[in-house]
Design an enzyme around this catalytic site. Structure first.
Site: not given
Ligand code: THU
Length: 174
Positions: A74, A76, A85, A87, A127
């Site tokens: 992920n 941000e 995210c 995935e 995702c």
């Molecule tokens: N996040 C993911 O990368 N994948 C998931 O399946 C759930 C959430 C990330 C998004 C954000 O950067 C952090 O987790 C908190 O939500």
């Protein structure tokens, strides 16, 4: 009561049930070697996460049909919705670099310094929608492996088990 929002016409209502199938493994050791390898890659990918806002470091790994593994994490952003995210980073990286190769499986896991992630990480709705489109595009199912830092591993054979009644391209046509 025609037009009444609170009382449906009971005789016209068909209650239906959809079943999803998933497998729970007590430990990654119970998976195939290729699946264990994929989970290891997802775990490694958590180290490349950029998560200064949530502190939640997610890692994903995509297994291509030629055996190659593509990692994602992920990423941000201070403008929160601009982040992505793990995935989707992994799936889009795979498809951008190897558009002709089918994705066989995706593994996802997460860690945070704030607590121990003891339950499997399951992909968010967006995702799931991207994995659904990827399945349609390549015309084959994608296995999804989900794991926390500890605890069981969940496995589904195809996105319909995570996204029942999904929206797909045929819905845009008559
Ligand atoms: N996040 C993911 O990368 N994948 C998931 O399946 C759930 C959430 C990330 C998004 C954000 O950067 C952090 O987790 C908190 O939500």
């Amino acid at each position: 009561m025609p037009g009444n929002l609170y009382f449906s016409k009971k005789n016209k209502v068909k209650e239906k049930t959809l079943t999803i199938h998933f497998t729970e493994f007590d430990s990654p050791d119970d998976l195939s070697l290729a699946e264990q390898e994929l989970i290891k890659s997802a775990t490694k990918a958590t180290d490349t996460s950029y998560a200064p806002y949530s502190q939640f470091k997610v890692g994903a790994a995509v297994l291509l049909e030629n055996g190659e593994i593509i990692m994602g994490s992920n990423q941000e952003n201070t403008a929160y919705p601009s982040g992505l995210c793990a995935e989707r980073v992994a799936v889009f990286t795979a498809k951008a670099n190897f558009p002709k190769l089918k994705i066989k499986a995706v593994a996802v896991t997460a860690k945070t310094k704030n607590f121990s992630v003891d339950t499997p990480i399951t992909p968010c709705g967006a995702c799931r929608q991207v994995i659904a489109e990827t399945e349609k595009r390549q015309q084959s199912k994608i296995k999804i492996l989900m794991k926390g830092q500890k605890g069981p591993v969940l496995s589904v054979e195809g996105i319909e088990n995570l996204l029942p009644l999904m929206f797909h391209e045929e819905k845009l046509k008559k």
